[in-house]
Design a protein around this motif. Structure first.
Motif, PDB file in Angstrom:
ATOM      1  N   PRO A   1       0.825  -1.214   0.000  1.00 21.99           N
ATOM      2  CA  PRO A   1       0.000   0.000   0.000  1.00 21.99           C
ATOM      3  C   PRO A   1       0.854   1.256   0.000  1.00 21.99           C
ATOM      4  N   ARG A   2       0.278   2.354  -0.430  1.00 20.97           N
ATOM      5  CA  ARG A   2       0.991   3.649  -0.370  1.00 20.97           C
ATOM      6  C   ARG A   2       1.265   3.993   1.101  1.00 20.97           C
ATOM      7  N   PRO A   3       2.289   4.814   1.376  1.00 17.99           N
ATOM      8  CA  PRO A   3       2.678   5.090   2.767  1.00 17.99           C
ATOM      9  C   PRO A   3       1.522   5.559   3.653  1.00 17.99           C
ATOM     10  N   GLY A   4       0.605   6.361   3.118  1.00 20.69           N
ATOM     11  CA  GLY A   4      -0.508   6.868   3.923  1.00 20.69           C
ATOM     12  C   GLY A   4      -1.425   5.763   4.407  1.00 20.69           C
ATOM     13  N   ILE A   5      -1.776   4.837   3.510  1.00 15.92           N
ATOM     14  CA  ILE A   5      -2.648   3.722   3.915  1.00 15.92           C
ATOM     15  C   ILE A   5      -1.885   2.776   4.830  1.00 15.92           C
ATOM     16  N   LYS A   6      -0.599   2.567   4.538  1.00 14.81           N
ATOM     17  CA  LYS A   6       0.222   1.698   5.403  1.00 14.81           C
ATOM     18  C   LYS A   6       0.285   2.274   6.824  1.00 14.81           C
ATOM     19  N   ALA A   7       0.393   3.597   6.934  1.00 16.62           N
ATOM     20  CA  ALA A   7       0.476   4.238   8.254  1.00 16.62           C
ATOM     21  C   ALA A   7      -0.818   4.022   9.043  1.00 16.62           C
ATOM     22  N   ILE A   8      -1.960   4.020   8.356  1.00 17.69           N
ATOM     23  CA  ILE A   8      -3.236   3.726   9.025  1.00 17.69           C
ATOM     24  C   ILE A   8      -3.247   2.276   9.499  1.00 17.69           C
TER      25      ILE A   8
ATOM     26  N   ASP B   1      -0.769   0.335  10.173  1.00 19.92           N
ATOM     27  CA  ASP B   1       0.191   0.111  11.265  1.00 19.92           C
ATOM     28  C   ASP B   1      -0.433   0.439  12.628  1.00 19.92           C
ATOM     29  N   GLN B   2      -1.379   1.371  12.642  1.00 21.01           N
ATOM     30  CA  GLN B   2      -2.027   1.763  13.911  1.00 21.01           C
ATOM     31  C   GLN B   2      -2.900   0.634  14.468  1.00 21.01           C
ATOM     32  N   VAL B   3      -3.455  -0.189  13.577  1.00 18.27           N
ATOM     33  CA  VAL B   3      -4.409  -1.208  14.030  1.00 18.27           C
ATOM     34  C   VAL B   3      -3.818  -2.620  14.013  1.00 18.27           C
ATOM     35  N   GLU B   4      -2.579  -2.727  13.541  1.00 17.51           N
ATOM     36  CA  GLU B   4      -1.863  -4.011  13.525  1.00 17.51           C
ATOM     37  C   GLU B   4      -2.704  -5.127  12.891  1.00 17.51           C
ATOM     38  N   LYS B   5      -3.266  -4.812  11.722  1.00 12.75           N
ATOM     39  CA  LYS B   5      -4.071  -5.797  10.988  1.00 12.75           C
ATOM     40  C   LYS B   5      -3.210  -6.316   9.860  1.00 12.75           C
ATOM     41  N   THR B   6      -3.265  -7.616   9.628  1.00  9.52           N
ATOM     42  CA  THR B   6      -2.405  -8.182   8.588  1.00  9.52           C
ATOM     43  C   THR B   6      -3.126  -8.280   7.241  1.00  9.52           C
TER      44      THR B   6
ATOM     45  N   VAL C   1     -13.766  -0.748   4.971  1.00  7.07           N
ATOM     46  CA  VAL C   1     -14.942   0.072   5.306  1.00  7.07           C
ATOM     47  C   VAL C   1     -14.901   0.525   6.767  1.00  7.07           C
ATOM     48  N   PHE C   2     -14.466  -0.374   7.677  1.00  5.66           N
ATOM     49  CA  PHE C   2     -14.559  -0.057   9.109  1.00  5.66           C
ATOM     50  C   PHE C   2     -13.248   0.428   9.735  1.00  5.66           C
ATOM     51  N   ILE C   3     -12.123   0.269   9.036  1.00  7.63           N
ATOM     52  CA  ILE C   3     -10.831   0.694   9.607  1.00  7.63           C
ATOM     53  C   ILE C   3     -10.249   1.881   8.845  1.00  7.63           C
ATOM     54  N   VAL C   4     -10.096   1.720   7.523  1.00  5.93           N
ATOM     55  CA  VAL C   4      -9.427   2.765   6.732  1.00  5.93           C
ATOM     56  C   VAL C   4     -10.377   3.938   6.465  1.00  5.93           C
TER      57      VAL C   4
ATOM     58  N   GLU D   1       6.778  10.023   1.860  1.00 11.45           N
ATOM     59  CA  GLU D   1       7.784   9.827   2.920  1.00 11.45           C
ATOM     60  C   GLU D   1       7.119   9.163   4.137  1.00 11.45           C
ATOM     61  N   GLU D   2       7.657   8.009   4.542  1.00  9.52           N
ATOM     62  CA  GLU D   2       6.971   7.185   5.546  1.00  9.52           C
ATOM     63  C   GLU D   2       6.781   7.870   6.896  1.00  9.52           C
ATOM     64  N   ASN D   3       7.803   8.569   7.379  1.00  8.88           N
ATOM     65  CA  ASN D   3       7.689   9.199   8.697  1.00  8.88           C
ATOM     66  C   ASN D   3       6.645  10.312   8.705  1.00  8.88           C
ATOM     67  N   LEU D   4       6.591  11.074   7.607  1.00 10.83           N
ATOM     68  CA  LEU D   4       5.571  12.125   7.504  1.00 10.83           C
ATOM     69  C   LEU D   4       4.181  11.497   7.434  1.00 10.83           C
ATOM     70  N   ALA D   5       4.079  10.388   6.677  1.00 14.03           N
ATOM     71  CA  ALA D   5       2.784   9.690   6.562  1.00 14.03           C
ATOM     72  C   ALA D   5       2.321   9.226   7.946  1.00 14.03           C
ATOM     73  N   LYS D   6       3.257   8.738   8.755  1.00 14.03           N
ATOM     74  CA  LYS D   6       2.904   8.294  10.122  1.00 14.03           C
ATOM     75  C   LYS D   6       2.396   9.467  10.959  1.00 14.03           C
ATOM     76  N   LYS D   7       3.045  10.618  10.802  1.00 12.20           N
ATOM     77  CA  LYS D   7       2.632  11.817  11.540  1.00 12.20           C
ATOM     78  C   LYS D   7       1.197  12.214  11.137  1.00 12.20           C
ATOM     79  N   TYR D   8       0.944  12.238   9.811  1.00 20.64           N
ATOM     80  CA  TYR D   8      -0.399  12.603   9.326  1.00 20.64           C
ATOM     81  C   TYR D   8      -1.443  11.591   9.805  1.00 20.64           C
ATOM     82  N   ALA D   9      -1.077  10.308   9.757  1.00 21.59           N
ATOM     83  CA  ALA D   9      -2.030   9.256  10.174  1.00 21.59           C
ATOM     84  C   ALA D   9      -2.359   9.391  11.653  1.00 21.59           C
ATOM     85  N   SER D  10      -1.367   9.775  12.438  1.00 22.77           N
ATOM     86  CA  SER D  10      -1.580   9.951  13.872  1.00 22.77           C
ATOM     87  C   SER D  10      -2.550  11.117  14.134  1.00 22.77           C
ATOM     88  N   GLU D  11      -2.373  12.221  13.389  1.00 21.13           N
ATOM     89  CA  GLU D  11      -3.280  13.373  13.527  1.00 21.13           C
ATOM     90  C   GLU D  11      -4.705  12.975  13.137  1.00 21.13           C
ATOM     91  N   ILE D  12      -4.811  12.252  12.027  1.00 22.48           N
ATOM     92  CA  ILE D  12      -6.137  11.849  11.530  1.00 22.48           C
ATOM     93  C   ILE D  12      -6.797  10.880  12.504  1.00 22.48           C
TER      94      ILE D  12
END
Length: 563
Positions: free
Chosen positions: A254-261, A263-268, A276-279, A303-314
């Motif tokens: 997945p693109r870094p933004g979706i991957k960052a989401i 990573d928050q839920v640790e779904k494989t 529908v219910f997570i992303v 950029e992965e670290n920035l994507a993680k920051k944005y995902a955390s805010e969202i």
């Protein structure tokens, strides 16, 4: 709950498909209910291929859209990619802007503010384009009804390309190109694309001009699959192909933004339901609680670290959204209980302080509770804005069409719509909407229905049977996960209420000559008495896998039980 068993099919048809595919009669029946009648149909269904996607130039105005974009690039024009603030809109903007920027640098994005611009194309957005020297706007997931606004832009020297999937009105905007498979004069073979899907067809057409194929565009399909899931469009035809390959991208690369989401839920391994219910709720939360730009920033970040920051805010916006929608739902439920002096066919509630960003979610929750076409209103500037949700089988869009004398603006689908009206019109509209629904709705639709695909016994549920069933995925409208009914079940004696608040039901169902099956019924704890002390019961359920301590076993996901 009404239990409705799907109609019996001709035994000759079942037998013919059984023999052609070497499957049992239950699986043959499930396929026939989905319109799959031959070996070739089944091959297309079970083995989606990117080659099954239609030629994008079959869509009306596609040649004009491609020519206008090529002209803009040749003349060094500034291009504004404009989209709605929900998941379909923001994924479409991310898709289109990323693709165009890979070829051309004068591309920018614009998402309207939900609160001061509202849904779709806005005069503020057009004025922004004028002030910043944009001469072409590509509008995604909106625009099909923006006749006046597109005319206004044209007078200012700004062209529009519209990529929409909503139902058009009688007049089509005077744009450089209007891509919408639901246009009456569009002969595109598949009508059910989402807005991001229409955007994908446009980049497919643009890529073909460089002798590239759809295989070269696979990296964009994580966005398309996310939009398909979130926008609840039918998962048939092209949508099935796009969702199938999009899920592969989401799960593998997945693109870094979706991957960052994720990573928050640790779904494989994600299914379309997980999307529908997570992303989707997280992407949606940006536009609901803050601004849709945050979602586009996340989905286009490389950029992965920035994507993680944005995902955390969202994620924080999503937590705020949950708290807000829980509070407003409770207030709305209280308002309905206070109004219950008479039987109504609709649920209409209003509070000027309710957060506009969550009234759609609240409308969905009220529909689940009371099972009536539902409208939730709040104050929006000097107007009232509402989200509408419907019950299965009833076209709320048509009902709103019949009440246009009271409405300023509306748009949407059969089951979900939005509208604005003047506060002075609220009571008259509420009455007109109630009267329209009362005279047009089939009263059976006011009781939730479970459509049952087949009646089976527990002994029919084998690992091989489930392996084939899994290949019916991705599931969604017009291809829902199969629902089964089994009679003469008993609990082995360990049935109990589970969960932190003991609202869920867990039991082990037994039937003669079959292996016992673990069952889970969410929010069904109140039905414990039905299965206690060896009482026989019947159940309606879907089949899925339960993973516990590394062990995977089949379980029944209960939809309802009756004595």
């Amino acid at each position: 709950m009404r239990w409705t068993l799907k109609p019996k099919l001709e035994s000759e048809k079942i037998k013919a498909l059984q023999e052609a595919l070497q499957v049992d009669s239950i699986l043959a029946t499930l396929l026939l209910h989905r319109g799959i009648e031959t070996y070739e149909d089944a091959k297309t269904f079970f083995r989606p291929r990117l080659g099954d996607l239609h030629d994008p130039f079959l869509m009306r105005d596609m040649d004009k859209a491609v020519a206008r974009i090529e002209k803009a690039m040749a003349n060094k024009e500034n291009i504004l990619v404009y989209g709605d603030y929900d998941v379909d809109g923001t994924t479409a903007v991310a898709l289109m802007s990323t693709y165009l920027k890979s070829k051309y640098e004068l591309v920018h994005t614009y998402i309207p503010n939900r609160y001061d611009e509202g849904y779709g194309i806005s005069y503020k957005g057009i004025n922004f384009a004028l002030e910043n020297d944009f001469s072409l706007i590509i509008a995604l997931d909106c625009g099909i009804k923006s006749v006046d606004k597109v005319t206004y832009a044209k007078e200012l020297g700004i062209d529009f390309i519209i990529c929409d999937h909503h139902r058009p009105a009688d007049e089509i905007p005077n744009a450089a190109a209007v891509l919408d498979p639901k246009r009456k004069d569009c002969e595109y073979p598949y009508k059910e694309l989402c807005g991001c899907g229409v955007g994908f067809k446009l980049i497919q057409a643009l890529a073909s001009k460089e002798n590239k194929t759809v295989e070269d565009l696979i990296e964009y399909l994580d966005l398309v699959a996310t939009a398909i899931g979130a926008d609840i469009v039918p998962i048939t035809g092209e949508n099935r192909v796009l969702a199938y390959f999009g899920l592969q991208v989401i799960n593998a690369n997945p693109r870094p933004g979706i991957k960052a989401i994720l990573d928050q839920v640790e779904k494989t391994e994600l299914t379309i339901t997980d999307v529908v219910f997570i992303v989707a709720p997280r992407i949606n939360a940006a536009g609901r609680m803050k601004h849709g730009n945050y979602a586009v920033a996340l989905l286009t970040e490389t950029e992965e670290n920035l994507a993680k920051k944005y995902a955390s805010e969202i994620n924080e916006y999503n937590l705020d959204r949950r708290e807000t929608d829980k509070r407003i739902t409770e207030e709305a439920l209280q308002q309905i209980e206070e109004q219950k002096e008479q039987e109504r066919f609709t649920t209409v509630v209003y509070n000027e302080t309710w957060h506009k960003g969550v009234i759609g979610i609240v409308a969905s929750r009220l529909t689940e509770t009371y099972y009536r076409p539902t409208l939730v209103f709040t104050k929006s500037g000097d107007k009232l804005a509402a989200s509408a949700r419907s019950v299965r089988g009833f076209d709320v869009y048509r009902a709103l069409e019949a009440c246009t004398d009271y409405i300023e603006q509306f748009g949407g689908h059969k089951y979900a719509a939005g509208l604005t009206l003047k506060e002075a019109q609220y009571e008259a509209f509420k009455q007109a909407f109630e009267e329209e629904v009362a005279k047009t709705i089939d009263k059976n639709l006011l009781t939730p229905e479970i459509k049952i695909d087949a009646q089976i016994d527990l002994k029919d549920i084998t690992p091989k049977f489930y392996r084939v069933l899994k290949q019916f995925a991705p599931f969604g409208p017009n291809n829902m996960a199969p629902i089964f009914m089994t009679e003469n079940l008993t609990d082995t004696g360990y049935g109990k209420c589970v969960g932190a608040d003991k609202t869920h039901l867990r039991l082990t169902a037994a039937q003669p000559e079959a292996n016992n099956m673990v069952c889970i019924g969410f929010s069904m704890g109140h039905k414990l008495d039905l299965i206690s002390n060896g009482k026989p019961f019947r159940a309606v359920y879907s089949i899925d896998e339960n993973e516990w301590n590394g062990n995977v076993s089949l379980q029944l996901k209960l939809k309802d039980i009756k004595a």
